[in-house]
Design a protein around this motif. Structure first.
Motif, short mmCIF file in Angstrom:
data_model
loop_
_atom_site.label_atom_id
_atom_site.label_comp_id
_atom_site.label_asym_id
_atom_site.label_seq_id
_atom_site.Cartn_x
_atom_site.Cartn_y
_atom_site.Cartn_z
N PRO A 155 0.83 -1.21 0.00
CA PRO A 155 0.00 0.00 0.00
C PRO A 155 0.87 1.27 0.00
N ILE A 156 0.38 2.31 -0.72
CA ILE A 156 1.06 3.62 -0.74
C ILE A 156 0.28 4.51 0.20
N ALA A 157 0.88 4.81 1.33
CA ALA A 157 0.17 5.57 2.37
C ALA A 157 0.13 7.07 2.03
N ASN A 158 -0.85 7.73 2.60
CA ASN A 158 -1.02 9.19 2.44
C ASN A 158 -0.11 9.86 3.46
N GLU A 159 0.96 10.52 2.98
CA GLU A 159 1.91 11.14 3.89
C GLU A 159 1.52 12.62 4.12
N PRO A 160 2.07 13.22 5.16
CA PRO A 160 1.70 14.62 5.47
C PRO A 160 1.99 15.59 4.31
N GLY A 161 3.04 15.33 3.58
CA GLY A 161 3.40 16.23 2.48
C GLY A 161 2.35 16.27 1.39
#
Length: 757
Positions: A155-161
């Motif tokens: 999975p490609i997580a949603n990062e703060p950036g």
């Protein structure tokens, strides 16, 4: 059976080696399979972990380009990763299922449904997983062109950036997963390692199996085959009756024990063979020398062999028929035991009669026995004939003797019973018993000894019979219920193999009647001798009564009544004198009555006093004193009291007469009769002594004989003492007489104490 199978079954080492080789091969095969499976699992797990590391590396490489939303960089990175040797495909799929980038060079933009395998990694759970495990992310194993491919996603997580407004692109902060990275990873290198390991494992297993088989067969040959071959050679030597040169004494294992056992068995076998040969010679000698006729015959009853005794008794030859040799017959005997043996295969026994060659008659017990060959076929019969001519002659003489003694048994003048000692049943009886008891023999043999007796006083007589003692007098009953008196003589014997009592019964009824008549005559003679004294005894009370009557008459003659006190005294006196006379007359009547032979429990002391009381007046008239020395509590005896009183009165009469006879010669002699009674646990003893004239010593043996007397002619009958002797003997006692040293005589009476029952 095939030659190979025959070869295998004939060699112990091969029969042992093949199962061991199969077991060993199975063990090595299982071990190799287990090792290969274990290595394969290890390599595959390592491949999965390697694919996951490549996935993580690719995701790190793409992270910065995706932050910058640099599509060219992302496309270049995906293309470069797709050129790696172990990666067959790499894709980036957004959260809407759209393929954004792929390494196959095909135009992106295709869309996947959420039910597709890459999407189901997260969406198969509710709510969708944010961080699925490696097991969930590995969603496919497939083989393409012989090559195993692992498909794994990350999975490609949603990062703060990505969520900051100032960023290059905008994603909502509530979106945790933006997409997935999908990689198809090749396991070609792992497969190569597994194939190489399999090949090496097979080589190693074959090498181990070959070495083990070689070692196994070498061990079997050294430890089993060669020792067994040596033992086989020893056994063959023993079988030929030869002793081997040496045996393996140093081996302590089972083979060594087997070798020593075979050696011992061989030694025993040679010893047994020697004994068998010796026994064979011995049996041959026995066959020839046995003191009976022995022949061996075939199915046609021809003589095959015979012993020396047969050859000496008959003019026979081998091949001759047995019936011709034995009995000079032309056909077999009707009940030939040899034929029965051939028919049944069992031994048979019979008795035959024939003649020897010298013409003498012979009787034999013939016994046959089957003879079998080594295959179990009945080929001959052995016939053994034992000469029983002497026994037959003895049996004939015995039958004649039995007939003679049976005739004696049946013609004995009296009844003879054979009584079983265990249950006292009548086993047999003679004709005398049939006549005496008026019952047929069959009826008597259904009864027991107990049934022969008449009344309940049978127990003492039966006890005496059981003990083998004689019974002088008992009462039996005939078939129609008539009682009669018997005497019984008993002896122990055997009858048909059983312990029995031989009981001889004599009817003594007539004898007892004669004795009773004689006893009664003796009583009458005694009463006759006592008549004068008895008359005097009765006269005394009559005189007293007459005097009393005269006194009353004198008062009445004067016309006056006797005074009341005088009448009272006179009536009492008259009553006493009447009672005295009645007692004397009653005693005389009782003494003179005929006895009924009934024995009772009697007090000897009481009978003695009663007899003296009956005789007291006569003794007093002659000035004779009577003294008693009777022990207290004398045990009772069993006798007819009337008869015992007769004995005592006879002795008192004899004592009275003897004292009177002496007084004629010696007027101043003592006049005394002493009666003494004592007892022990067996008998009551009575001694009656007098001071009379006594009797000569040489007459002591005759004093109890009938009609013998020392009195004057006309004064005695000579029956008193004889009757007294018979009465005492019938009661089981004894009576003897002895002359006193100071004069007079003493009579000793011994009566057995009555026992219970």
């Amino acid at each position: 059976m095939s030659p190979l199978l025959t070869f295998i079954r004939s060699h112990l080492s091969i029969k042992i080696g093949i199962p061991l080789a199969v077991v060993l091969f199975g063990c090595i095969f299982v071990w190799a399979g287990f090792q290969v499976a274990r290595e394969e699992r290890f390599v595959q797990n390592a491949g999965v972990k390697e694919a996951d590391r490549v996935l993580a590396t690719a995701r790190l490489g793409l992270d910065y380009a995706m932050l910058l939303n640099s599509r060219e960089d992302i496309r270049a990175i995906v293309a470069n990763l797709g050129r790696l040797p172990e990666i067959r495909e790499i894709r980036i799929i957004n959260k809407a299922g759209q393929v954004m980038f792929t390494s196959k060079g095909e135009a992106p933009g295709s869309r996947l449904d959420t039910s597709a395998a890459p999407c189901q990694v997260c969406h198969q759970l509710t709510p969708p997983a944010v961080s699925p495990t490696l097991e969930h992310r590995l969603y496919a194993r497939e083989t393409v062109g012989g090559e195993q491919i692992l498909r794994i996603v990350g999975p490609i997580a949603n990062e703060p950036g990505c969520t900051e407004p100032a960023g290059c692109h905008f994603h909502k902060d509530s979106e945790q997963i933006l997409g997935v990275l999908d990689i198809a990873f090749s396991l070609r290198e792992s497969q190569s390692l597994i194939e190489e390991f399999k090949e090496n494992t097979v080589y190693l297993a074959a090498l181990v199996f070959g070495a083990a088989i070689l070692t196994l067969f070498l061990v079997i040959f050294v430890l089993i085959k060669r020792p067994l071959s040596r033992i086989e050679g020893e056994a063959q030597a023993w079988a030929k009756g030869k002793k081997p040169v040496s045996i393996d004494e140093d081996r302590l294992d089972e083979i060594g024990q087997l070798s020593r056992a075979i050696h011992q068995m061989g030694s025993d076998l040679i010893a047994k063979n020697s004994q068998i040969e010796l026994q064979k010679d011995l049996y041959q000698d026995l066959f020839e020398g046995v003191p009976c006729l022995v022949t061996v015959q075939d199915r046609n009853l021809r003589l095959l062999r015979f012993n020396r005794s047969f050859a000496e008794k008959f003019n026979a030859s081998v091949g001759e028929y047995c019936f011709k040799a034995y009995k000079n017959l032309d056909a077999p005997c009707p009940s030939c035991p040899v034929k029965k043996t051939f028919e049944t295969g069992r031994s048979h026994t019979t008795e035959e009669t024939g003649c020897y060659r010298d013409g003498t008659r012979a009787d034999w017990i013939v016994t046959t026995s089957p003879v079998y060959d080594s295959e179990g076929n009945l080929v001959a019969a052995m016939e053994m004939c034992l000469d029983i001519t002497s026994r037959k002659d003895l049996e004939l003489a015995l039958r004649r003797s039995e007939k003679k003694y049976f005739d004696v048994f049946n013609n004995v003048p009296g009844a003879v019973f054979v009584i079983d000692r265990d249950d006292l049943s009548v086993l047999d009886c003679n004709r005398g018993a049939v006549a005496m008891y008026e019952l047929p023999r069959g009826e008597l043999t259904k009864r027991s000894l107990h049934d022969l007796f008449y009344d309940e006083r049978r127990d003492a007589a039966m006890a005496a019979v059981i003990d083998g003692q004689d019974v002088e007098q008992a009462r039996h009953v005939t078939g129609d219920g008539r009682p009669f008196f018997v005497s019984m003589h008993t002896s122990f014997s055997e009858y048909a193999g059983r312990r029995v009592l031989l009981v001889t019964v004599a009817d003594i009824t007539k004898r007892l009647e004669a004795e009773q008549q004689l006893i009664q005559a003796g009583k009458m003679a005694t009463l006759g001798e006592m008549a004068t004294g008895v008359a005097h005894e009765i006269n005394q009370p009559l005189c007293v009564i007459q005097t009393s009557v005269d006194l009353v008459r004198r008062h009445l003659g004067r016309g006056e009544a006797p005074p009341l006190p005088l009448l009272t005294r006179l009536t009492d006196l008259i009553g006493n004198q009447v009672d005295r006379a009645a007692r004397i007359i009653g005693h005389m009547r009782e003494f003179g009555r005929i006895s009924d032979h009934e024995a009772e429990l009697v007090d000897v002391g009481g009978i003695a006093r009663r007899s003296v009381e009956f005789f007291a007046e006569q003794l007093a008239l002659r000035g004779i004193e009577t003294e008693f020395a009777l022990a207290e509590n004398l045990p009772p005896v069993r006798i007819d009291p009337n008869r015992l009183e007769q004995v005592m009165i006879n002795l008192l009469v004899n004592a009275r007469d003897a004292i009177e006879e002496r007084a004629k010669r010696e007027p101043a002699c003592p006049r005394r009769i002493v009666i003494k009674a004592t007892a022990n646990h067996d008998a009551v003893k009575v001694r009656l002594s007098d001071t009379g004239a006594g009797f000569p010593k040489e007459l002591a043996a005759k004093i109890f004989e009938p009609f013998f007397t020392t009195k004057e002619i006309g004064k005695g009958t000579g029956l008193g003492l004889s009757i007294s002797y018979g009465i005492i003997k019938d009661a089981g006692g004894d009576i003897v007489a002895a002359k006193n040293a100071e004069g007079g005589a003493t009579f000793y009476i011994r009566l057995p104490v009555a026992r219970e029952g």
